[in-house]
Enzyme design. Structure first.
Site, PDB file in Angstrom:
ATOM      1  N   HIS A 162      20.759  -4.409  49.232  1.00  0.00           N
ATOM      2  CA  HIS A 162      19.828  -5.460  48.822  1.00  0.00           C
ATOM      3  C   HIS A 162      20.230  -6.823  49.387  1.00  0.00           C
ATOM      4  O   HIS A 162      19.459  -7.779  49.294  1.00  0.00           O
ATOM      5  CB  HIS A 162      19.696  -5.519  47.299  1.00  0.00           C
ATOM      6  CG  HIS A 162      20.991  -5.562  46.552  1.00  0.00           C
ATOM      7  ND1 HIS A 162      21.922  -4.566  46.607  1.00  0.00           N
ATOM      8  CD2 HIS A 162      21.503  -6.489  45.701  1.00  0.00           C
ATOM      9  CE1 HIS A 162      22.952  -4.872  45.836  1.00  0.00           C
ATOM     10  NE2 HIS A 162      22.722  -6.037  45.281  1.00  0.00           N
ATOM     11  N   LEU A 174      22.535   2.685  45.743  1.00  0.00           N
ATOM     12  CA  LEU A 174      23.927   2.234  45.688  1.00  0.00           C
ATOM     13  C   LEU A 174      24.919   3.379  45.505  1.00  0.00           C
ATOM     14  O   LEU A 174      24.605   4.423  44.957  1.00  0.00           O
ATOM     15  CB  LEU A 174      24.090   1.217  44.559  1.00  0.00           C
ATOM     16  CG  LEU A 174      23.301  -0.083  44.756  1.00  0.00           C
ATOM     17  CD1 LEU A 174      23.426  -0.984  43.535  1.00  0.00           C
ATOM     18  CD2 LEU A 174      23.769  -0.811  46.009  1.00  0.00           C
ATOM     19  N   ASP A 218      30.168  -5.022  43.346  1.00  0.00           N
ATOM     20  CA  ASP A 218      30.952  -4.579  42.194  1.00  0.00           C
ATOM     21  C   ASP A 218      30.117  -3.722  41.251  1.00  0.00           C
ATOM     22  O   ASP A 218      30.624  -2.800  40.610  1.00  0.00           O
ATOM     23  CB  ASP A 218      31.572  -5.767  41.451  1.00  0.00           C
ATOM     24  CG  ASP A 218      30.573  -6.862  41.095  1.00  0.00           C
ATOM     25  OD1 ASP A 218      29.475  -6.881  41.679  1.00  0.00           O
ATOM     26  OD2 ASP A 218      30.898  -7.717  40.258  1.00  0.00           O
ATOM     27  N   GLY A 219      28.814  -3.976  41.181  1.00  0.00           N
ATOM     28  CA  GLY A 219      27.956  -3.174  40.317  1.00  0.00           C
ATOM     29  C   GLY A 219      27.951  -1.713  40.716  1.00  0.00           C
ATOM     30  O   GLY A 219      28.008  -0.823  39.861  1.00  0.00           O
ATOM     31  N   ASN A 257      30.959 -10.282  42.495  1.00  0.00           N
ATOM     32  CA  ASN A 257      30.242 -11.488  42.067  1.00  0.00           C
ATOM     33  C   ASN A 257      29.900 -11.445  40.573  1.00  0.00           C
ATOM     34  O   ASN A 257      29.203 -12.301  40.070  1.00  0.00           O
ATOM     35  CB  ASN A 257      28.993 -11.727  42.918  1.00  0.00           C
ATOM     36  CG  ASN A 257      27.935 -10.644  42.766  1.00  0.00           C
ATOM     37  OD1 ASN A 257      27.864  -9.957  41.750  1.00  0.00           O
ATOM     38  ND2 ASN A 257      27.108 -10.487  43.792  1.00  0.00           N
ATOM     39  N   LYS A 291      27.764 -15.229  42.482  1.00  0.00           N
ATOM     40  CA  LYS A 291      26.367 -14.976  42.801  1.00  0.00           C
ATOM     41  C   LYS A 291      25.649 -16.320  42.861  1.00  0.00           C
ATOM     42  O   LYS A 291      25.791 -17.149  41.955  1.00  0.00           O
ATOM     43  CB  LYS A 291      25.743 -14.076  41.735  1.00  0.00           C
ATOM     44  CG  LYS A 291      24.551 -13.270  42.230  1.00  0.00           C
ATOM     45  CD  LYS A 291      24.293 -12.083  41.330  1.00  0.00           C
ATOM     46  CE  LYS A 291      23.203 -11.200  41.920  1.00  0.00           C
ATOM     47  NZ  LYS A 291      23.038  -9.953  41.144  1.00  0.00           N
ATOM     48  N   ARG A 294      25.467  34.583  55.119  1.00  0.00           N
ATOM     49  CA  ARG A 294      26.467  33.512  55.069  1.00  0.00           C
ATOM     50  C   ARG A 294      27.600  33.784  56.058  1.00  0.00           C
ATOM     51  O   ARG A 294      28.179  32.855  56.624  1.00  0.00           O
ATOM     52  CB  ARG A 294      27.007  33.345  53.651  1.00  0.00           C
ATOM     53  CG  ARG A 294      27.687  34.579  53.079  1.00  0.00           C
ATOM     54  CD  ARG A 294      28.070  34.384  51.619  1.00  0.00           C
ATOM     55  NE  ARG A 294      28.544  35.622  51.018  1.00  0.00           N
ATOM     56  CZ  ARG A 294      29.737  35.785  50.462  1.00  0.00           C
ATOM     57  NH1 ARG A 294      30.594  34.767  50.429  1.00  0.00           N
ATOM     58  NH2 ARG A 294      30.086  36.926  49.931  1.00  0.00           N
ATOM     59  N   GLU A 352      30.382  16.861  46.333  1.00  0.00           N
ATOM     60  CA  GLU A 352      29.248  17.122  47.226  1.00  0.00           C
ATOM     61  C   GLU A 352      28.542  15.858  47.681  1.00  0.00           C
ATOM     62  O   GLU A 352      28.029  15.795  48.809  1.00  0.00           O
ATOM     63  CB  GLU A 352      28.247  18.057  46.530  1.00  0.00           C
ATOM     64  CG  GLU A 352      28.759  19.460  46.294  1.00  0.00           C
ATOM     65  CD  GLU A 352      29.575  19.617  45.019  1.00  0.00           C
ATOM     66  OE1 GLU A 352      30.074  20.729  44.768  1.00  0.00           O
ATOM     67  OE2 GLU A 352      29.694  18.609  44.273  1.00  0.00           O
ATOM     68  N   PHE A 387      24.708  23.602  44.262  1.00  0.00           N
ATOM     69  CA  PHE A 387      25.438  22.349  44.080  1.00  0.00           C
ATOM     70  C   PHE A 387      24.920  21.223  44.967  1.00  0.00           C
ATOM     71  O   PHE A 387      25.326  20.071  44.821  1.00  0.00           O
ATOM     72  CB  PHE A 387      26.930  22.580  44.327  1.00  0.00           C
ATOM     73  CG  PHE A 387      27.520  23.666  43.474  1.00  0.00           C
ATOM     74  CD1 PHE A 387      26.983  23.967  42.225  1.00  0.00           C
ATOM     75  CD2 PHE A 387      28.592  24.410  43.917  1.00  0.00           C
ATOM     76  CE1 PHE A 387      27.504  24.984  41.439  1.00  0.00           C
ATOM     77  CE2 PHE A 387      29.123  25.430  43.140  1.00  0.00           C
ATOM     78  CZ  PHE A 387      28.584  25.715  41.899  1.00  0.00           C
TER      79      PHE A 387
END
Length: 660
Positions: A108, A156, A186-187, A216, A278, A354, A402, A428
């Site tokens: 962002h 994110l 940091d979020g 921030n 910020k 497989r 994963e 998975f």
């Protein structure tokens, strides 16, 4: 000097479509190459550039009436020091393999990144005001439509995994000196995927990787988990084996020193934990809440006036130096990949698809050393271990993580440095769906293999049974979905996937199944194969792998009653062979039965129905798993959930008795 920006980019970057308007290339860009041997960009200039990044971010988000100017402001000095002092790259060729890489995980903050490249001269300054416009490639979050963006970001917690993939290739495959820088917020550090990636980077001692956390202290709705408690970040990252460097993220001198320390870190990745504000230098807004994702509105002119007063130099005429790469990396060949030898199976023998997947990987590495396999601690089940044994350098163990595994594979194949195959149990892969959908936005060519699909795995039970994977991958716009039905088809599916643009998904099965194709059988994407037919067929049965085996058994029983089945193997579920399905449906008077080891929603049946939409006088019966299944032996679960040979016989009789 006025040129068309599209032509300019085509000359330097190939066929990348930027859709930007004509502009005047500024003198600072033209003379960039002449400055490569000059001194480093001065401290004062770096400060001015950070201020200009803020100004441009405000102007672009204000013009768009949308965006994140305060988020851009918190990382302005970080970007200034990185792009104009630290990173080594060719500005005229942003995807040059020898360049240092930058991943903006906090996507962002895209306007700040666009502002950087506007100062360099690659983005026209006037184009910044078209931010988020429908006809501009300067989108709300970065995408690879832009030559200086390797991957799409904005969901994110994913950027570090991608940076891991780039760093792994640089350190262990290319053994090249380029460095990888990943800027996170940091979020997003609350995302579990971040910690998967931190674990991976530490385990592989990616000392060519530098993580920067822009602390921030604000997320979208309020303060982040640790606010400005930098010690909490330091302790956690240090415990994971990172060299942790805590700084004031607005102090240019500290940033330069921190990046120098990171570059000289050996045998471990480095993280710069940068305390920032910020809305830094935005009067009345700095470090205040409730400004996330908002243009400045009535505060715009006041803030711009303040920022412009901070400039020591003249806007648009900053004298900076961009260090050149210190190596030249040869081009890679990732086209026209072939198996070293054709499939070599006997008709009637039983081989798990497989297992054929692993065999195909080994055969391709024998002709192209750029094949790489990534696995999530399932290599002895997916059989990617065949490649590990044959060529250890071409295999990366990602362990039970994963989300990070898919991100690493995406990062590894950026800039066409390798052909990546990522594999684990198909069930998975659901937890990495966000990474997969972002791979489409990133224009990635990553290949994914999901083994142990469907109820046919038997005793392990529903937690291990992938019954939604076809629906998931069919929903991805750039994805080709392979569902090979025997070992021969699997080897060719893997070969085709390696040569297919976009995402590919290969669905493989646990149980050994009968080989029915000739070794020289030709396979095409979007082209089904008829494996049983006669002139008096009554029903078209569309099935794959396990259910084809059941359909063939049913056909034997029905043949004794004079009922012929035409059995179709679709090979690819997306694209589905629409033309072939319509033709063969009409050949049997419109009676179609689809039998699949998958839930009804989004599987083969719905693909067939979409192909037959608009066709008259066609009846389609769908046989699929219609409830959460239970454990049991394979034969029992196939029978219980109505996709075994006896059930198929019953469905065929129903179609014939209803007068269709």
């Amino acid at each position: 000097m006025s040129v068309s920006f599209n032509l300019f980019c085509k000359h330097f970057f190939g066929s990348i479509n930027l859709k930007l308007k004509s502009f005047n290339i500024s003198s600072r860009f033209v003379t960039f190459s002449e400055r490569k041997n000059m001194g480093e960009t001065s401290i004062d200039t770096l400060k001015d550039l950070a201020t200009q990044i803020r100004i441009s971010s405000i102007e672009s988000t204000s013009a768009a009436s949308s965006g994140h100017p305060t988020t851009c402001s918190s990382c302005a000095e970080i970007l200034s020091v990185l792009f104009f002092r630290v990173m080594r790259y060719k500005a005229c060729a942003p995807r040059e393999p020898s360049n240092d890489r930058f991943v903006l995980s906090k996507g962002h903050a895209a306007p700040a990144l666009y502002a950087v490249w506007a100062e360099i001269g690659v983005v026209p300054l006037e184009e910044l005001k078209n931010l988020r416009h429908i006809d501009s490639d300067l989108e709300g979050h970065p995408t690879p439509r832009l030559s200086f963006v390797d991957v799409g970001t904005g969901s994110l917690g994913q950027g570090l995994a991608i940076a891991n993939g780039m760093a792994y290739i640089g350190k262990y495959v290319e053994e090249a000196p380029y460095r990888i820088y990943c800027l996170t917020g940091d979020g997003e550090c609350a995302e579990g995927s971040i910690w998967e990636s931190i674990n991976f980077a530490s385990y592989y001692k990616l000392d060519n990787l530098c993580l920067i956390i822009d602390v921030n202290r604000f997320g979208q709705a309020g303060p982040t988990m640790f606010d400005h408690d930098l010690e909490s970040y330091r302790v956690r990252l240090e415990a994971f084996g990172f060299n942790t460097i805590v700084i004031d993220g607005h102090n240019v001198e500290e940033l330069i020193s921190a990046f120098n320390c990171a570059e000289n870190t050996k045998d471990k990745p480095a993280v710069i934990i940068a305390k920032t504000m910020k809305g830094k230098n935005f009067p009345g807004i700095e470090n205040e809440g409730n400004w996330h994702g908002k243009p400045l509105g009535d505060k715009t002119e006041e803030v711009l006036k303040h920022l412009k007063s901070m400039l020591k130099g003249e806007s648009g005429k900053f004298d900076f130096t961009i260090p050149s790469p210190n190596c030249k990396i040869p081009a890679t060949n990732i086209s026209n990949v072939t198996l070293s030898k054709p499939p070599d199976y006997k008709k009637g023998e039983k081989v798990a698809t497989r297992s054929a997947y692993g065999t195909a990987l080994v055969k391709m590495v024998e002709t192209n050393q750029n094949i790489m396999a990534f696995d999530g601690d399932m290599r002895n089940s997916t059989y990617s271990e065949y490649l590990l044994k044959a060529s250890p350098k071409n295999f990366v163990e990602c362990f039970i993580a994963e989300q990070n595994m898919i991100g690493v594979a995406i990062g590894a194949c950026t800039r066409n440095r390798c052909i990546a195959f990522a594999s684990t149990f198909a069930a998975f892969l659901t937890r990495s769906f966000d990474q997969i959908r972002m791979a489409a936005i990133s224009q990635s060519n990553v290949n994914i293999c999901g083994s142990h699909c469907g109820i046919s795995i038997g005793h392990d039970g529903p937690s291990q049974m992938a019954l939604e994977d076809l629906a998931m991958f069919r929903s991805i716009p750039t994805c080709t979905v392979f569902y090979p039905s025997d070992a021969v088809a699997t080897e060719r599916a893997v070969e085709l996937a390696a040569n297919t643009k976009g995402i590919t998904y290969i669905r493989t099965t646990r149980a050994a199944t009968t080989v029915f194709y000739d070794n020289d059988q030709k396979f095409e994407i979007g082209k089904a194969n008829i494996i049983l037919q006669s002139d008096c067929d009554k029903v078209l049965v569309v099935a794959a792998c396990v259910t084809i085996q059941e359909a063939l058994e049913a056909a034997k029983s029905l043949a004794s009653a004079g009922i012929g089945l035409r059995i179709m193997d679709p090979f690819t579920i997306k694209p589905i062979d629409k033309e072939g399905i319509i033709k063969h449906a009409n050949d049997v008077n419109g009676r179609v039965l689809v039998v699949e080891d998958h839930y009804a929603e989004g599987g083969i049946g719905e693909a067939v129905l979409s192909a037959l939409a608009g066709e008259k006088n066609v009846t389609v019966k769908l046989a699929s798993v219609k409830e959460v299944p239970r454990s049991g032996d394979t034969a029992s679960v196939l029978k219980r959930y109505g996709i075994d040979s006896c059930s198929i016989i019953g469905y065929v009789q129903e179609l014939l008795q209803c007068g269709c």
